[in-house]
Design an enzyme around this catalytic site. Structure first.
Site, PDB file in Angstrom:
ATOM      1  N   GLU A  51       7.972  -2.357  12.829  1.00  0.00           N
ATOM      2  CA  GLU A  51       6.864  -1.658  13.467  1.00  0.00           C
ATOM      3  C   GLU A  51       5.519  -1.968  12.836  1.00  0.00           C
ATOM      4  OE1 GLU A  51       7.384   2.774  12.462  1.00  0.00           O
ATOM      5  OE2 GLU A  51       9.331   1.830  12.253  1.00  0.00           O
ATOM      6  N   CYS A  94      -1.738  -2.441  10.381  1.00  0.00           N
ATOM      7  CA  CYS A  94      -0.764  -2.269   9.310  1.00  0.00           C
ATOM      8  C   CYS A  94       0.467  -3.060   9.709  1.00  0.00           C
ATOM      9  CB  CYS A  94      -0.431  -0.781   9.174  1.00  0.00           C
ATOM     10  SG  CYS A  94       0.938  -0.453   8.051  1.00  0.00           S
ATOM     11  N   CYS A 109      13.818  -2.313   3.918  1.00  0.00           N
ATOM     12  CA  CYS A 109      13.291  -2.500   2.562  1.00  0.00           C
ATOM     13  C   CYS A 109      14.397  -2.146   1.574  1.00  0.00           C
ATOM     14  CB  CYS A 109      12.103  -1.564   2.348  1.00  0.00           C
ATOM     15  SG  CYS A 109      11.300  -1.763   0.741  1.00  0.00           S
ATOM     16  N   CYS A 121      12.589   3.901  -2.213  1.00  0.00           N
ATOM     17  CA  CYS A 121      11.722   5.037  -2.554  1.00  0.00           C
ATOM     18  C   CYS A 121      12.193   6.302  -1.810  1.00  0.00           C
ATOM     19  CB  CYS A 121      10.264   4.731  -2.198  1.00  0.00           C
ATOM     20  SG  CYS A 121       9.615   3.325  -3.123  1.00  0.00           S
ATOM     21  N   CYS A 158      10.470   7.429   1.638  1.00  0.00           N
ATOM     22  CA  CYS A 158      10.129   6.424   2.650  1.00  0.00           C
ATOM     23  C   CYS A 158      11.233   6.215   3.678  1.00  0.00           C
ATOM     24  CB  CYS A 158       9.807   5.113   1.947  1.00  0.00           C
ATOM     25  SG  CYS A 158       9.340   3.815   3.084  1.00  0.00           S
ATOM     26  N   CYS A 200       5.471   5.243   7.990  1.00  0.00           N
ATOM     27  CA  CYS A 200       6.270   4.070   7.723  1.00  0.00           C
ATOM     28  C   CYS A 200       7.744   4.179   8.139  1.00  0.00           C
ATOM     29  CB  CYS A 200       6.196   3.916   6.206  1.00  0.00           C
ATOM     30  SG  CYS A 200       6.361   2.301   5.624  1.00  0.00           S
TER      31      CYS A 200
HETATM   32  N1  SAH Z   1       6.526  -1.648  -0.303  1.00  0.00           N
HETATM   33  C1  SAH Z   1       5.119  -1.542  -0.373  1.00  0.00           C
HETATM   34  C2  SAH Z   1       4.430  -1.437   0.967  1.00  0.00           C
HETATM   35  C3  SAH Z   1       5.016  -0.545   2.037  1.00  0.00           C
HETATM   36  S1  SAH Z   1       4.824   1.178   1.924  1.00  0.00           S
HETATM   37  C4  SAH Z   1       4.699  -0.407  -1.294  1.00  0.00           C
HETATM   38  O1  SAH Z   1       5.592   0.257  -1.822  1.00  0.00           O
HETATM   39  O2  SAH Z   1       3.525  -0.233  -1.539  1.00  0.00           O
HETATM   40  C5  SAH Z   1       3.119   1.517   2.169  1.00  0.00           C
HETATM   41  C6  SAH Z   1       2.667   2.802   1.507  1.00  0.00           C
HETATM   42  O3  SAH Z   1       3.150   3.965   2.199  1.00  0.00           O
HETATM   43  C7  SAH Z   1       3.152   2.927   0.076  1.00  0.00           C
HETATM   44  O4  SAH Z   1       2.154   3.426  -0.752  1.00  0.00           O
HETATM   45  C8  SAH Z   1       4.297   3.926   0.235  1.00  0.00           C
HETATM   46  O5  SAH Z   1       4.616   4.481  -0.988  1.00  0.00           O
HETATM   47  C9  SAH Z   1       3.726   4.866   1.278  1.00  0.00           C
HETATM   48  N2  SAH Z   1       4.705   5.711   1.960  1.00  0.00           N
HETATM   49  C10 SAH Z   1       5.951   5.414   2.360  1.00  0.00           C
HETATM   50  N3  SAH Z   1       6.537   6.482   2.930  1.00  0.00           N
HETATM   51  C11 SAH Z   1       5.651   7.486   2.897  1.00  0.00           C
HETATM   52  C12 SAH Z   1       5.665   8.872   3.330  1.00  0.00           C
HETATM   53  N4  SAH Z   1       6.722   9.407   3.907  1.00  0.00           N
HETATM   54  N5  SAH Z   1       4.538   9.583   3.129  1.00  0.00           N
HETATM   55  C13 SAH Z   1       3.450   9.048   2.542  1.00  0.00           C
HETATM   56  N6  SAH Z   1       3.385   7.787   2.114  1.00  0.00           N
HETATM   57  C14 SAH Z   1       4.466   7.010   2.280  1.00  0.00           C
END
Ligand code: SAH
Length: 350
Positions: free
Chosen positions: A93, A106, A113, A117, A120, A335
């Site tokens: 997406e 974006c 991935c 995390c 996420c 995301c």
């Molecule tokens: N893998 C990379 C890029 C993708 S995530 C990274 O970790 O930076 C892009 C951003 O969105 C990152 O800062 C991630 O931590 C954040 N993100 C992911 N899920 C989220 C959520 N549920 N709420 C807020 N930020 C989120």
């Protein structure tokens, strides 16, 4: 399989010229093809090539590797959420955002991935595969078609995937998308977001690509970071910050720290104070993100008061801080959420 078609969109002009030479085509033809491809055109639209040549190209190569599967436009703002389909049926997406200074896209760098995390949605089923540079170009070109007469001026590599876990294709993509013969998007207008793969951060600093580095920090210390991000078990925060300082030294650019506020876990005033002390003296900026709630995990975001207090603590300590604007809240802007809904829909239909 030896009948796999090559993606031409992932080639630099000189590589495309070499490839076209194998078909007996002169360099100026390759130039025309490069220019068409980077406008988002398919072989059928390349009207200054003969029909015979177009058919020949179609047999051996892929022109545009990505299509738009669905789009959702926010009623609240002009944000458009896109679900793209790849040639093999995988989907990723993207989000197209309209700011006063222009359009920002974006984009995703992997299908899923593997960083795991806790907050996420992209990582819930692991990483299916890397995207190719051609597919990332395809995302940008598909989104560009959504805004005829306008153009995308900024890119953020913040969709699904960890860009530094797909290093070579992401570097190729950055050079292609900023190529003067193609879309020519300025590298200074591109942000690469990483969870902090330290060795790759050092490599990136040597690439001489003036992209903005965004570092997903989300914690003031290793204990808290480990609860949110498995990558923190591999790299200490101290080493991540050292790699950031190196990036600043080598590129002269400030680093942006992403910090999603999770209720109580990382969002108390003492967390802000600890964060400020660790970032002191660094040429950096903190981007506070109100957590997007994800159905599959129990993490809760903070209320307005806690968000403001956290930000105030940082600015009192002279750390530059802003809040990420929430866009497309009504369209699963977070995301990985749209793809998950799509995958779930396919499951339910079985
Ligand atoms: N893998 C990379 C890029 C993708 S995530 C990274 O970790 O930076 C892009 C951003 O969105 C990152 O800062 C991630 O931590 C954040 N993100 C992911 N899920 C989220 C959520 N549920 N709420 C807020 N930020 C989120």
């Amino acid at each position: 399989m030896d009948n796999v078609k090559k993606e031409l969109l992932g080639l630099f002009p000189e590589e495309l010229a070499a490839e076209m030479k194998t078909l007996g085509l002169p360099a100026f033809r390759a130039g025309q093809i490069f220019s068409w491809l980077h406008k988002g055109a398919g072989f059928d639209e390349m009207t200054n090539l003969s029909k015979e040549l177009r058919e020949k190209l179609k047999m051996q190569y892929i022109d545009q590797p990505v299509t738009v599967l669905s789009q959702k436009r926010s009623q609240l703002d002009d944000t458009c959420k896109l679900l793209y389909a790849m040639g093999d049926g995988n989907c990723v997406e993207g989000v197209l955002m309209h700011y006063h200074h222009g359009y920002t896209l974006c984009l995703s760098t992997q299908v899923g991935c593997r960083m795991g995390c806790a907050f996420c949605a992209s990582t819930l089923e692991g990483c299916v595969r890397n995207l190719t540079a051609a597919e990332m170009m395809g995302e940008v070109l598909c989104a560009s078609k959504m805004i005829p007469g306008d153009h995308i001026s900024n890119l953020v590599l913040m969709g699904s995937g960890e860009p530094l876990d797909n290093y070579d294709e992401v570097m190729r993509f950055l050079r292609l998308v900023s190529h003067e013969k193609g879309l020519n998007i300025g590298l200074r207008h591109i942000s690469l977001s990483t969870c902090g793969l330290v060795p790759k951060m050092y490599e990136l600093a040597e690439e001489k690509l003036p992209v903005t580095l965004s570092l997903s920090l989300h914690a003031p210390n290793d204990d808290i970071r480990k609860q949110l991000m498995p990558v923190a078990k591999a790299y200490k925060m101290e080493d991540v910050l050292k790699a950031c300082r190196n990036y600043i030294d080598k590129t002269g650019r400030r680093v942006i720290f992403e910090y999603a506020l999770v209720d109580k876990l990382n969002s108390l005033p003492e967390h802000a104070a600890e964060l400020a002390s660790r970032l002191r003296g660094m040429q950096c900026h903190v981007n506070v993100i109100p957590l997007n709630s994800v159905e599959e995990n129990a993490l809760k975001g903070c209320d307005e008061r806690a968000i403001n207090r956290f930000m105030q603590e940082l600015s009192d300590r002279h750390i530059s801080v802003t809040r990420r604007r929430e866009m497309g809240d009504d369209i699963d802007g977070a995301c990985g959420q749209l793809r998950r809904k799509h995958l779930k829909g396919q499951e339910d239909a079985k």
